[in-house]
Design a protein around this motif. Structure first.
Motif, PDB file in Angstrom:
ATOM      1  N   THR A 137       0.833  -1.204   0.000  1.00  0.00           N
ATOM      2  CA  THR A 137       0.000   0.000   0.000  1.00  0.00           C
ATOM      3  C   THR A 137       0.864   1.249   0.000  1.00  0.00           C
ATOM      4  O   THR A 137       0.537   2.247  -0.670  1.00  0.00           O
ATOM      5  CB  THR A 137      -0.951   0.004   1.207  1.00  0.00           C
ATOM      6  OG1 THR A 137      -1.737  -1.191   1.195  1.00  0.00           O
ATOM      7  CG2 THR A 137      -1.869   1.209   1.178  1.00  0.00           C
ATOM      8  N   ILE A 138       1.972   1.219   0.715  1.00  0.00           N
ATOM      9  CA  ILE A 138       2.903   2.347   0.696  1.00  0.00           C
ATOM     10  C   ILE A 138       3.432   2.558  -0.720  1.00  0.00           C
ATOM     11  O   ILE A 138       3.511   3.691  -1.212  1.00  0.00           O
ATOM     12  CB  ILE A 138       4.061   2.107   1.686  1.00  0.00           C
ATOM     13  CG1 ILE A 138       3.549   2.190   3.134  1.00  0.00           C
ATOM     14  CG2 ILE A 138       5.192   3.115   1.470  1.00  0.00           C
ATOM     15  CD1 ILE A 138       4.569   1.774   4.176  1.00  0.00           C
TER      16      ILE A 138
ATOM     17  N   ILE B 153      -2.518  12.812  -2.565  1.00  0.00           N
ATOM     18  CA  ILE B 153      -2.863  11.763  -1.599  1.00  0.00           C
ATOM     19  C   ILE B 153      -3.306  12.358  -0.271  1.00  0.00           C
ATOM     20  O   ILE B 153      -3.951  11.682   0.528  1.00  0.00           O
ATOM     21  CB  ILE B 153      -1.682  10.784  -1.365  1.00  0.00           C
ATOM     22  CG1 ILE B 153      -0.448  11.509  -0.826  1.00  0.00           C
ATOM     23  CG2 ILE B 153      -1.360  10.011  -2.626  1.00  0.00           C
ATOM     24  CD1 ILE B 153       0.695  10.568  -0.468  1.00  0.00           C
ATOM     25  N   ASP B 154      -3.007  13.632  -0.035  1.00  0.00           N
ATOM     26  CA  ASP B 154      -3.338  14.278   1.233  1.00  0.00           C
ATOM     27  C   ASP B 154      -4.630  15.083   1.195  1.00  0.00           C
ATOM     28  O   ASP B 154      -5.351  15.154   2.196  1.00  0.00           O
ATOM     29  CB  ASP B 154      -2.191  15.210   1.669  1.00  0.00           C
ATOM     30  CG  ASP B 154      -0.892  14.464   1.879  1.00  0.00           C
ATOM     31  OD1 ASP B 154      -0.866  13.574   2.741  1.00  0.00           O
ATOM     32  OD2 ASP B 154       0.088  14.770   1.176  1.00  0.00           O
ATOM     33  N   GLU B 155      -4.929  15.677   0.060  1.00  0.00           N
ATOM     34  CA  GLU B 155      -6.117  16.531  -0.053  1.00  0.00           C
ATOM     35  C   GLU B 155      -6.774  16.327  -1.415  1.00  0.00           C
ATOM     36  O   GLU B 155      -6.165  16.601  -2.443  1.00  0.00           O
ATOM     37  CB  GLU B 155      -5.738  18.011   0.106  1.00  0.00           C
ATOM     38  CG  GLU B 155      -5.169  18.376   1.465  1.00  0.00           C
ATOM     39  CD  GLU B 155      -4.814  19.851   1.554  1.00  0.00           C
ATOM     40  OE1 GLU B 155      -5.287  20.617   0.685  1.00  0.00           O
ATOM     41  OE2 GLU B 155      -4.069  20.221   2.459  1.00  0.00           O
TER      42      GLU B 155
ATOM     43  N   ALA C 194      -4.014   1.345   6.251  1.00  0.00           N
ATOM     44  CA  ALA C 194      -2.558   1.217   6.266  1.00  0.00           C
ATOM     45  C   ALA C 194      -1.890   2.393   5.571  1.00  0.00           C
ATOM     46  O   ALA C 194      -0.891   2.946   6.059  1.00  0.00           O
ATOM     47  CB  ALA C 194      -2.135  -0.096   5.604  1.00  0.00           C
ATOM     48  N   GLY C 195      -2.447   2.791   4.429  1.00  0.00           N
ATOM     49  CA  GLY C 195      -1.878   3.923   3.705  1.00  0.00           C
ATOM     50  C   GLY C 195      -1.932   5.199   4.513  1.00  0.00           C
ATOM     51  O   GLY C 195      -0.953   5.959   4.582  1.00  0.00           O
ATOM     52  N   TYR C 196      -3.080   5.439   5.129  1.00  0.00           N
ATOM     53  CA  TYR C 196      -3.254   6.667   5.910  1.00  0.00           C
ATOM     54  C   TYR C 196      -2.333   6.692   7.129  1.00  0.00           C
ATOM     55  O   TYR C 196      -1.695   7.714   7.416  1.00  0.00           O
ATOM     56  CB  TYR C 196      -4.710   6.793   6.353  1.00  0.00           C
ATOM     57  CG  TYR C 196      -4.980   8.015   7.197  1.00  0.00           C
ATOM     58  CD1 TYR C 196      -5.025   9.281   6.616  1.00  0.00           C
ATOM     59  CD2 TYR C 196      -5.176   7.909   8.571  1.00  0.00           C
ATOM     60  CE1 TYR C 196      -5.258  10.410   7.386  1.00  0.00           C
ATOM     61  CE2 TYR C 196      -5.415   9.039   9.355  1.00  0.00           C
ATOM     62  CZ  TYR C 196      -5.447  10.280   8.756  1.00  0.00           C
ATOM     63  OH  TYR C 196      -5.677  11.398   9.521  1.00  0.00           O
ATOM     64  N   GLU C 197      -2.255   5.571   7.820  1.00  0.00           N
ATOM     65  CA  GLU C 197      -1.504   5.537   9.080  1.00  0.00           C
ATOM     66  C   GLU C 197       0.006   5.536   8.883  1.00  0.00           C
ATOM     67  O   GLU C 197       0.745   5.837   9.817  1.00  0.00           O
ATOM     68  CB  GLU C 197      -1.939   4.329   9.902  1.00  0.00           C
ATOM     69  CG  GLU C 197      -3.380   4.446  10.404  1.00  0.00           C
ATOM     70  CD  GLU C 197      -3.804   3.285  11.286  1.00  0.00           C
ATOM     71  OE1 GLU C 197      -3.063   2.275  11.351  1.00  0.00           O
ATOM     72  OE2 GLU C 197      -4.866   3.397  11.925  1.00  0.00           O
ATOM     73  N   THR C 198       0.479   5.201   7.700  1.00  0.00           N
ATOM     74  CA  THR C 198       1.927   5.195   7.455  1.00  0.00           C
ATOM     75  C   THR C 198       2.414   6.446   6.731  1.00  0.00           C
ATOM     76  O   THR C 198       3.612   6.696   6.658  1.00  0.00           O
ATOM     77  CB  THR C 198       2.330   3.971   6.608  1.00  0.00           C
ATOM     78  OG1 THR C 198       1.617   3.990   5.364  1.00  0.00           O
ATOM     79  CG2 THR C 198       2.023   2.665   7.341  1.00  0.00           C
ATOM     80  N   ARG C 199       1.493   7.230   6.213  1.00  0.00           N
ATOM     81  CA  ARG C 199       1.856   8.341   5.319  1.00  0.00           C
ATOM     82  C   ARG C 199       2.737   9.383   6.002  1.00  0.00           C
ATOM     83  O   ARG C 199       3.731   9.858   5.421  1.00  0.00           O
ATOM     84  CB  ARG C 199       0.602   9.003   4.768  1.00  0.00           C
ATOM     85  CG  ARG C 199       0.854   9.871   3.540  1.00  0.00           C
ATOM     86  CD  ARG C 199      -0.458  10.423   3.030  1.00  0.00           C
ATOM     87  NE  ARG C 199      -1.420   9.355   2.786  1.00  0.00           N
ATOM     88  CZ  ARG C 199      -2.739   9.483   2.928  1.00  0.00           C
ATOM     89  NH1 ARG C 199      -3.253  10.643   3.303  1.00  0.00           N
ATOM     90  NH2 ARG C 199      -3.536   8.475   2.692  1.00  0.00           N
TER      91      ARG C 199
ATOM     92  N   THR D  71      -7.967  10.937   3.781  1.00  0.00           N
ATOM     93  CA  THR D  71      -7.374  12.242   4.056  1.00  0.00           C
ATOM     94  C   THR D  71      -7.657  12.650   5.494  1.00  0.00           C
ATOM     95  O   THR D  71      -8.556  12.106   6.147  1.00  0.00           O
ATOM     96  CB  THR D  71      -7.963  13.312   3.120  1.00  0.00           C
ATOM     97  OG1 THR D  71      -9.380  13.419   3.364  1.00  0.00           O
ATOM     98  CG2 THR D  71      -7.727  12.950   1.656  1.00  0.00           C
ATOM     99  N   ASP D  72      -6.904  13.622   5.989  1.00  0.00           N
ATOM    100  CA  ASP D  72      -7.139  14.132   7.341  1.00  0.00           C
ATOM    101  C   ASP D  72      -8.548  14.698   7.472  1.00  0.00           C
ATOM    102  O   ASP D  72      -9.221  14.509   8.489  1.00  0.00           O
ATOM    103  CB  ASP D  72      -6.122  15.231   7.684  1.00  0.00           C
ATOM    104  CG  ASP D  72      -4.729  14.673   7.953  1.00  0.00           C
ATOM    105  OD1 ASP D  72      -4.617  13.466   8.261  1.00  0.00           O
ATOM    106  OD2 ASP D  72      -3.761  15.439   7.867  1.00  0.00           O
ATOM    107  N   LYS D  73      -9.005  15.391   6.432  1.00  0.00           N
ATOM    108  CA  LYS D  73     -10.334  16.000   6.465  1.00  0.00           C
ATOM    109  C   LYS D  73     -11.416  14.941   6.619  1.00  0.00           C
ATOM    110  O   LYS D  73     -12.315  15.063   7.462  1.00  0.00           O
ATOM    111  CB  LYS D  73     -10.572  16.812   5.191  1.00  0.00           C
ATOM    112  CG  LYS D  73     -11.949  17.462   5.112  1.00  0.00           C
ATOM    113  CD  LYS D  73     -12.115  18.217   3.794  1.00  0.00           C
ATOM    114  CE  LYS D  73     -13.519  18.813   3.691  1.00  0.00           C
ATOM    115  NZ  LYS D  73     -13.712  19.527   2.401  1.00  0.00           N
ATOM    116  N   LYS D  74     -11.335  13.891   5.808  1.00  0.00           N
ATOM    117  CA  LYS D  74     -12.339  12.836   5.877  1.00  0.00           C
ATOM    118  C   LYS D  74     -12.247  12.073   7.187  1.00  0.00           C
ATOM    119  O   LYS D  74     -13.269  11.695   7.771  1.00  0.00           O
ATOM    120  CB  LYS D  74     -12.156  11.875   4.701  1.00  0.00           C
ATOM    121  CG  LYS D  74     -13.232  10.797   4.627  1.00  0.00           C
ATOM    122  CD  LYS D  74     -14.617  11.394   4.439  1.00  0.00           C
ATOM    123  CE  LYS D  74     -15.677  10.314   4.305  1.00  0.00           C
ATOM    124  NZ  LYS D  74     -17.027  10.876   4.099  1.00  0.00           N
TER     125      LYS D  74
END
Length: 228
Positions: free
Chosen positions: A45-46, A60-62, A153-158, A215-218
Motif C-alpha cells: 500500500t505504501i 494523496i493528502d487533499e 494502512a496507507g493513511y496511518e503510514t503516510r 485524508t485528514d479532512k475525511k
C-alpha cells in the motif's frame, strides 16, 4: 558544517530502506509475531501511494474524492506496467514499477510462478464496488487475506513516509519503497508460499494505486460522526 559534510550526512538509500522495512515490521507486530501477509499489505500500500504521488493526478493528502472509491488511471497503468498491455513479464518495460520489483527479486523467485499480469488487472476490475470499504478483493486463499485494511494502512503510514523517507524527491522515495517491498518479500520467503506472496504484492499495488486515499479532512469527519 561544510557542504561536503552535509552531503555525507544524508541517510543512504540502503539505510532508509532498512529503516522502512523495520518500521513496517514493527507496525504489524503482535504478541504472536509478524504476520507476513500483513507486512506485505502495508508495504504494498505504501508503494501504491507513492505511485499515486508520482503520477500526480490528485493529491494523496487533499482531494474531493470519497476515500476508498475507485479512480481508474491510464497514467497509473503506464507507471506500473508500461503503455502497452503484455502478458509476459519479460516483455515489460524495464523502467515500470512491476518490472523493477521483479528484477530485484528474480534471483530469489525465478522458479516461482509470478501471477498472470492480465489476471492482476482483471481481478481488480471485475470486483470494483464489491469489496468491503477500504479493502480489496484478492485472489488468494481466505487464510492468506491480510487482517489490515489497505486504506487504513496507507493513511496511518503516510506521515512516517513523508517525515522520514521522502527526504529528497518523490522519484527517490519510489526507489526506496520498491527496495523495501523487495526486501520484505525476500526476507519472508520461507514463511509464506511464494505464489501467494507475489499475488498479494502486485494485486495490492495495482488496486490501491487506483483507490482514493484517506485524508485528514475525511478522517476528522468520520471521527466526528462516531462521537454523535
Amino acid at each position: 558544517m561544510g557542504i561536503f559534510d552535509f552531503l555525507n550526512s544524508k541517510p543512504s538509500v540502503e539505510k532508509l530502506t532498512k529503516n522502512l522495512v523495520n518500521y513496517v515490521y514493527n507496525s504489524v507486530q503482535t504478541e504472536k509475531g509478524v504476520r507476513v501477509e500483513d507486512a506485505i499489505c502495508v508495504m504494498s500500500t505504501i508503494v501504491a501511494e507513492r505511485c499515486i504521488k508520482i503520477v500526480n493526478e490528485f493529491s494523496i493528502d487533499e482531494h474531493d474524492f470519497e476515500p476508498g472509491s475507485t479512480i481508474f488511471s491510464e497514467k497509473i497503468n503506464e507507471l506500473l506496467v508500461g503503455p502497452i498491455a503484455v502478458e509476459n513479464w519479460n516483455n515489460l518495460p524495464v523502467e515500470c514499477v512491476f518490472a523493477r520489483i521483479k528484477r530485484k527479486i528474480d534471483s530469489h523467485f525465478h522458479k516461482s510462478p509470478f501471477p498472470s499480469l492480465k489476471g492482476i488487472f482483471e481481478t481488480y476490475a471485475k470486483n470494483v464496488g464489491e469489496s468491503e470499504w477500504g479493502n480489496l478483493i484478492l485472489s488468494v486463499p481466505l487464510e492468506n487475506i491480510p487482517s489490515i485494511l489497505p486504506l487504513q494502512a496507507g493513511y496511518e503510514t503516510r506521515k512516517y513516509i513523508e517525515k522520514n523517507i521522502n527526504l529528497e524527491s518523490d522519484e527517490k522515495t519510489l526507489r526506496i519503497v520498491i527496495n523495501a517491498i523487495c526486501r520484505i518479500l525476500i526476507e519472508t520467503k520461507m514463511a509464506l508460499d511464494s505464489s501467494v506472496a507475489l499475488t498479494l504484492t502486485f494485486e495490492i499495488i495495482n488496486g490501491m494505486s487506483k483507490t482514493a486515499t484517506m485524508t485528514d479532512k475525511k478522517m476528522a469527519e468520520l471521527q466526528a460522526e462516531t462521537k454523535k
